[in-house]
Structure formats: C-alpha cells, structure tokens
Design an enzyme around this catalytic site. Structure first.
Site, short mmCIF file in Angstrom:
data_model
loop_
_atom_site.label_atom_id
_atom_site.label_comp_id
_atom_site.label_asym_id
_atom_site.label_seq_id
_atom_site.Cartn_x
_atom_site.Cartn_y
_atom_site.Cartn_z
N LYS A 226 -10.03 -9.23 -11.34
CA LYS A 226 -9.12 -8.83 -10.54
C LYS A 226 -8.21 -10.13 -10.34
O LYS A 226 -8.70 -11.03 -9.65
CB LYS A 226 -9.68 -8.45 -9.46
N ASP A 231 -3.18 -10.62 -1.38
CA ASP A 231 -3.09 -9.31 -0.82
C ASP A 231 -2.74 -9.15 0.62
O ASP A 231 -3.46 -9.38 1.42
CB ASP A 231 -4.64 -8.83 -1.12
N LYS A 238 -2.38 -5.53 6.05
CA LYS A 238 -3.42 -5.62 6.77
C LYS A 238 -3.20 -6.53 8.18
O LYS A 238 -2.11 -7.01 8.00
CB LYS A 238 -4.14 -6.91 5.81
N ASP A 249 -8.25 -13.31 -3.29
CA ASP A 249 -8.26 -12.03 -3.90
C ASP A 249 -8.05 -12.08 -5.47
O ASP A 249 -8.18 -11.16 -6.08
CB ASP A 249 -7.28 -10.99 -3.24
N ASP A 308 -3.56 -0.71 0.16
CA ASP A 308 -4.47 -1.70 0.24
C ASP A 308 -5.36 -1.79 -0.75
O ASP A 308 -6.30 -2.43 -0.89
CB ASP A 308 -4.75 -1.91 1.70
N GLU A 310 -5.52 -1.97 -3.91
CA GLU A 310 -4.57 -1.99 -5.00
C GLU A 310 -5.51 -2.69 -6.29
O GLU A 310 -4.87 -2.58 -7.40
CB GLU A 310 -3.81 -3.41 -4.60
N ARG A 312 -8.38 -1.82 -7.53
CA ARG A 312 -8.71 -0.74 -8.47
C ARG A 312 -7.47 -0.15 -9.28
O ARG A 312 -7.95 0.27 -10.49
CB ARG A 312 -9.61 0.32 -7.65
#
Ligand code: BES
Ligand code: MN
Ligand code: ZN
Length: 459
Positions: A226, A231, A238, A249, A308, A310, A312
């Site tokens: 990933k 993020d 967030k 991230d 959020d 994102e 996956r």
C-alpha cells in the site's frame, strides 16, 4: 543528507571487545575479571540486566573492554541494538562464545544504529567489526534494506509523493536488474479504476508500479504494498490527531520494497513481482465521494461507504492484477486499519491467510527473523457486513465491529484464485525507541517475508 549506510568493518580491525552477558552467566564472568575490574563493577552496581552497560578502563586508563547486559537468556533478541546509542565513538567487536548469537547481535546493532538524517546530520555512530564466522554481507544487506524502507516512511509527504515512491522502486530495480512498468494518471482510468479514483484529487498523479525480476520459469511470488503517500482521509477527512502521522501510510510499500531488496540481493530462486499502487488520498473538488459507486479492475462495483478506507480500494485493483497469473504466493503489506492496532498494538502486525500450513510457516518465519506477527481470522460470516444495497460490495462495514477482519475479507474478494495469500496489516512506526527499533518509521514484515521465501524456495 542521506543517513550513513549500515556497514560492518572487516574482521581483524582493531576494536574494543564487548562481552555480552546474560544474568545466568554473570557469576562466572565476574569471577574471571581482574580484581580491579571486579571491584569496579561492584562499585557501580553493574549486573547484566538487559541493556545495562559498563565501560572498563585498562591499566593506562584507555577503554579496555565493555560489559553489556543481555538480561535473561532470550529476553530480547534485539537488545544489542541499544549499544550504538550507549557507546562512545570508536570501533568495537563482540567477544564470541558458545550460546551467543553474534549474527543476531550484529543485525540488532545495525538496526539500532539507524538515524533519519535527511534534514540534519546525525552524530556518527560507533563502528562494529564483522563477527567471525557470520555471513556479514547478508546482515548488511538486510540492514541496508530496512534503512531504505525507514527513510521512505520517515520522509514527509512534501518530499515523498507517488512520483518519489516510483523513483525508489526504479532505483531498486536498477540495482538488481529488474524491469519496471508504470501505469500513470489518466491511463489508470480503464484498467485500475480504483487507483485512479482514490488518487484523483491530488495534483501528484497516482500510479501503479509493476516491478518484475528473476527467471520467468521460477516459482512466482508477488508482493503488494500500500503506497498512500499521505492519507488525509479524503472527503471523510481525518481529525488532526488522526492525520498527524499519515505520511507513514506508504509503510506497506516501504516494507514490500525492503523485502524485495533482500530477496533480489540474496538471489533467491524465484520470479519476483512487486506491485505498488501509489497515490495521495487528498481533498479537492474532483475527489471521490461517500456514496459514489466505482468500477474495479475485477469487475465488481464498489460503493464508497467511507473515503478514508482508501487503502483496500487501491490494493483491490493491484491484488486483482496479481491474482490473474495465479502466482505460487501473494503477500500484501498495508497500514490498513486502526482496528488492527487496537487489537495488537503498534509492534505486532496482524496477518491473515486461509492456508493453515502457510499460517504456521509465517508465524515461524516471524519468530526466526525477530519480526513477529499474530494471526487473525478471515471469519467468513463477517463478509456480509460489507453488503451494499446498490453495488456488489461496500468498502466499509459501517459498524464498529471487526474492522481489521472486514478489511481483510474485502481484499480477499479481489484475489479469489490465489489461496496462498498472506495479508499483513501493519503500523509502520515505532512510537518509542526500543533496542533495534528507533522511534519513527519502521519496516515491518519484510525480514519475516524474506525468511519465509528463503525457507520455501531456497537460496
Ligand atoms: N491508513 C489508515 C489506517 C491507519 C490509521 C493505520 C491509523 C494506522 C494508524 C486507513 O486508510 C484508514 O483510514 N482506515 C480507517 C478505515 C475505516 C474508515 C473503516 C480506519 O481504520 O479508521
Ligand atoms: Mn484512510
Ligand atoms: Zn490509509
């Protein structure tokens, strides 16, 4: 200024000896000291509790020997990783003896000596001579790969976007003679629609990085990482406390790159593929929205319950690509859920797999490599938490339960043909300094995966 690369000095280099002692060994070791040195240890109340140190002068007052505490045998196999931060500048070597794993200690030393020095110079760390009879090149290769990954995680998002993740992959490929193909920006729209949608709001174009290495007829292993450079959460933004660390991230991509570096550096007999969807989950007028229904590479329609979630989404398209050639093994690395951290804390990535034998091998490799993980279940009945009323699947469950498991079940939908799939949900960060694990960006799972692949496919 780049951090100094980890190194071990040639055997035979003049060096101050370090005796690493367990509590069990202390009575005999103390009796073997000179009268003066024994008295000195008593005077400063030295016992070899884990991480304790005493510097012993010789007759002339120079540093003659270091005693270092390992604590109980097996208490902390990285305890030698504290030494670079304790010792005065100089050159050191480990005294060898039965029952002391000098290779492990040297690795711990190099891992613990890491400093992030991109924006200010770190004070020079003490040097270590390669212990006799260990594979020094292997230890250094592992430490170099980890340092590279940590540098990527520690580099803030203003200096590390999707393009810089690509540059890191290209530099790695260059070093090992691997091939790289990249699908960039608008070109993602047709074949990687989820990567395209998640990355759309950033001025820094999203991309799917596809690195391949090794003979085409060798067993195929695909690593997926990933690569979210930052993020924000997207439109489901967030709060500031949750966003503060989100430069990390891309910790999954960093770990996958580090693992790939170890595998290629060791020349393992396999065909390696490394897939990194690299994006920035940003906020803008063209951002993907809650309620949007997106196409995926796999053909499943995905309703966005939360922008959020994102990671996956981008992994789904990458896993679909990985799955198509039915490799022998897929391992994905991702800073995927807060829920996994609530369950296991920062130091213990969660892993998921349907394959029992593989699960055992993963646990064992983690223990051997001092890169521990803990298994969580792909509990099938929870898959219905991801049901959507308008699309084939929702990207979140909406409820508060089993967030790491539903994320893992979501991913499994996009790699249905590959049974030997390990999903690692990791944190990618050391909240505080521990031996061998300096505070800041951490590479989790890479040494485990390298060990696993070495065992499975041989050197
Ligand atoms: N990158 C985060 C997960 C994360 C957060 C990892 C904090 C480590 C520390 C991920 O993209 C995310 O935001 N996940 C959400 C999912 C939720 C919206 C279903 C989460 O875990 O809160
Ligand atoms: Mn997120
Ligand atoms: Zn994320």
């Amino acid at each position: 200024m780049p951090s100094r690369p980890p190194e071990l000095l040639p055997p035979g280099t003049a060096a101050t000896p370090i005796a690493c002692l367990s509590l069990e060994e202390w009575p005999a070791a103390r009796d073997a000291l000179s009268r003066a040195q024994g008295a000195y240890c008593t005077a400063v109340d030295f016992t070899p509790k884990a991480g304790r140190i005493v510097l012993l002068p010789g007759e002339d007052g120079t540093l003659a020997r270091v005693l270092y505490g390992l604590g109980e045998t097996g208490e902390d196999r990285l305890v030698a990783g504290k030494l670079p931060g304790l010792l005065p500048p100089g050159t050191y070597r480990f005294e060898t003896r039965d029952g002391f794993d000098a290779a492990e200690a040297a690795l711990a030393w190099l891992l613990g000596g890491y400093r992030f020095a991109r924006y200010r110079t770190a004070s020079p760390s003490p040097g270590l001579v390669a212990p006799e009879g260990v594979d020094a090149a292997e230890i250094v290769r592992i430490a170099v790969a980890v340092a590279m990954g940590r540098d990527l995680v520690n580099t803030p998002a203003n200096d590390l976007g999707p393009a810089e993740i690509e540059a890191a992959a290209r530099a790695l490929a260059e070093r090992h003679g691997a091939a790289v193909a990249v699908t960039l920006g608008e070109d993602l729209a047709r074949d990687f629609p989820l990567v395209h949608a998640v990355g759309a709001a950033s001025p820094r174009a999203p991309r799917l990085i596809d690195l391949t290495w090794g003979p085409a007829d060798a067993p195929r292993v695909t690593l997926v990482g990933k690569g979210v450079a930052f993020d924000t959460g997207g439109l489901d933004i967030k709060p500031s406390s949750g966003m503060l660390l989100m430069k990390k991230d891309m910790g999954g991509a960093a770990a996958a790159l580090a693992a790939a570096d170890m595998v290629m550096g060791a020349g393992l007999r396999l065909r390696l593929r490394l897939l990194i969807p690299a994006v920035e989950n940003a906020v803008a007028g063209n951002a993907f929205r809650p309620g949007d229904v997106l196409a995926s590479r796999a053909g499943l329609s995905v309703e966005i319950g939360n922008t959020d979630a994102e990671g996956r989404l981008i992994l789904a398209d990458a896993l679909c690509l990985a799955d198509a050639e039915e490799p022998d093994l897929i391992v994905d690395f991702a800073t995927l859920t807060g829920a996994a951290r609530v369950a296991l804390g920062p130091d213990l990535p969660a892993f998921f797999t349907e394959d029992e034998d593989l699960a055992g091998a993963v646990m064992q490799a983690g223990a051997r490599a001092i890169d521990p993980v803990w298994r969580m279940p792909l509990h099938k009945p929870y898959a219905k938490l991801l049901d959507s009323k308008v699309a084939d699947i929702n990207n979140v469950s909406g409820g508060p339960f089993a967030g790491a498991i539903t994320a893992a079940l979501f991913l499994r939908r996009f790699a249905p043909k590959t049974r030997r799939h390990v999903h690692l949900d990791l944190y990618g960060w050391n909240p505080t300094t521990k031996p061998g694990r300096p505070e800041g960006g951490e590479v989790q799972g890479a040494r485990l995966v390298y060990r696993l692949l070495k065992d499975r496919y041989g050197a």
